[in-house]
Enzyme design. Structure first.
Site, short mmCIF file in Angstrom:
data_model
loop_
_atom_site.label_atom_id
_atom_site.label_comp_id
_atom_site.label_asym_id
_atom_site.label_seq_id
_atom_site.Cartn_x
_atom_site.Cartn_y
_atom_site.Cartn_z
N ASP A 6 -11.23 -8.51 7.53
CA ASP A 6 -12.81 -8.44 7.04
C ASP A 6 -13.43 -9.95 6.84
OD1 ASP A 6 -12.59 -5.82 6.74
OD2 ASP A 6 -13.42 -5.80 4.69
N TYR B 223 0.62 -1.22 0.01
CA TYR B 223 -0.03 0.02 -0.18
C TYR B 223 0.93 1.35 0.05
CZ TYR B 223 -4.00 -2.82 1.23
OH TYR B 223 -5.18 -3.86 1.00
N ASP C 204 -5.66 -6.87 5.80
CA ASP C 204 -6.84 -5.91 5.23
C ASP C 204 -7.84 -6.83 4.76
OD1 ASP C 204 -8.55 -4.25 4.35
OD2 ASP C 204 -7.43 -3.48 2.53
N ASP D 137 -3.30 -18.03 1.65
CA ASP D 137 -4.30 -18.85 1.01
C ASP D 137 -4.93 -19.87 1.97
OD1 ASP D 137 -1.78 -19.74 0.50
OD2 ASP D 137 -1.90 -20.58 -1.31
N LYS E 171 3.44 -15.37 2.66
CA LYS E 171 3.33 -16.20 1.37
C LYS E 171 4.66 -16.32 0.97
CE LYS E 171 0.95 -17.86 -2.13
NZ LYS E 171 0.22 -18.90 -2.23
#
Ligand code: NAD
Length: 354
Positions: A246, A135, A242, A218, A186
């Protein structure tokens, strides 16, 4: 102590009012200072994060925020939009650690889209790094490549010190809870997260009482749906956090219940509900104030180190739910539907009568 209160937009002022009443009762000596952020600040100063709010935020011990945003601002240039105010206050206060609990009160197990036995009693804390990663990484942008075709570019970057800083927060949180920490990365594909895994592993020697595990993102996304109660604390970078936070919040089925905290290195924090400004229900006295009230509990826990006051709030919320009171978003058969103000008043009464 000095708390800056930023009600913001939409349902922000209604839900913050209820939370403020609780602070006034629990800490009559705290000074409450008010400021503008988001659309409310844009309307008054043509800026979603005016300098007056910045000054107040820098001098406050802690910040309580409602929510920002309204569809009527969607056509404004990006830097004038309410949501930009939120990003700017996080950056200005160097709030690098975002704590998002996903807690499902057993009384609300029916509200989840997952089977009650999978989620009932769920209590996960996601620690998300908030000021680094793809980001913020450079280079970024949209450029023409050598073939004259446009290319979008973002860069995932993490320095060792950034990883170590969030790692310490996560290990300490795990020590306060079930002493289990799952670091999500990852590392099989991305070097930035290969370093993440190495640093987290090194840090674990400082916290021998915490059981550290690693999981690819994942798989973590899948495990959160398959068997969410296997997790205690999860720590991850900005973009994975993020998405996963959620996902975890929706396991609980009720966005109106979920608080959040964003902390700097000295435990100064910005506390806010995980949901947005809900313009569709603003001003109707039907919003659920519990996420904001539980954000105040987090404030007592993490910034003021007053665990007993945090527990008082959490207990009072549990008692009101036990008594069958519900706002519209968590309403179910056999319960009594009440509004935002009454929910706040009932929780307050339980705190006083405890
Ligand atoms: P939202 O979270 O505001 O609302 C999503 C849905 O949940 C709506 O149906 C809303 O009525 C409901 N809801 C949310 N909070 C509730 C509560 N406390 N009680 C009962 N129901 C509740 O998300 P959205 O509709 O996508 O966004 C609305 C605005 O909020 C947008 O301008 C968006 O940019 C902004 N937003 C702000 C934040 C923030 O301030 N941290 C976060 C997300 C979205």
């Amino acid at each position: 102590m000095n708390i800056l209160v930023l009600p913001g937009d939409g349902i922000g002022p209604e839900i913050v009012d209820q939370a403020v009443e609780i602070i006034k009762i629990l800490s009559p000596d705290f000074k409450l200072n008010y400021g503008l952020i988001g659309g409310a600040a844009y309307d008054a100063h043509s800026d979603p994060f005016p300098s007056d709010t910045l000054d107040k935020a820098l001098s406050a011990d802690s910040v309580l925020l409602g929510a920002v945003g309204d569809w009527k601002y969607d056509k404004l240039p990006r830097d004038k939009r309410p949501e930009r105010g939120l990003l700017r206050i996080r950056t200005a206060l160097n709030l690098f650690a975002n704590l998002r609990p996903a807690i499902l009160y057993p009384q609300l197990a029916e509200a989840s889209t997952l089977k009650p036995e999978i989620v009932s009693g769920l209590d996960i804390l996601i620690v998300r790094e908030l000021t680094g990663d793809i980001y913020f990484g450079q280079p970024r942008g949209i450029e023409k490549n050598n073939h004259g075709e446009r290319e979008g570019i973002n860069t995932m970057r993490y320095s060792e010190s950034e990883i170590r800083r969030i790692g310490h927060v996560a290990f300490k949180m795990a020590q306060l809870r079930g002493k289990k920490l799952c670091s999500v990365d990852k590392a099989n594909v991305l070097e930035a997260t290969e370093l993440w895994r190495e640093v987290m592993t090194d840090l674990s020697s400082h916290y021998p009482d915490v059981d550290l595990s690693h999981m690819y993102v994942d798989n973590a996304a899948m495990q959160l749906i398959r068997e969410p109660k296997q997790f205690d604390v999860m720590v991850t970078g900005n973009i994975f956090g993020d998405i996963l936070s959620d996902e975890a919040s929706m396991l609980t089925g009720s966005i109106g219940m979920l608080p959040s905290a964003s902390l700097d290195e000295n435990q100064k924090g910005l506390y806010e509900p995980s949901h947005g400004s809900a313009p569709d229900i603003a001003g109707k006295d039907i919003a659920n104030p519990i996420a904001t009230i539980l954000s105040v509990a987090m404030m007592y826990k993490y910034t003021f180190n007053e665990i007993n006051k945090a527990e008082k709030i959490e207990k009072a919320v549990g008692k009101v739910l036990n008594d069958g009171y519900r706002t519209l978003d968590i309403m179910s058969k056999g319960c009594k539907q009440i509004g935002c103000k009454q929910m706040g008043e009932l929780i307050l009464r339980n705190i006083i009568n405890e």
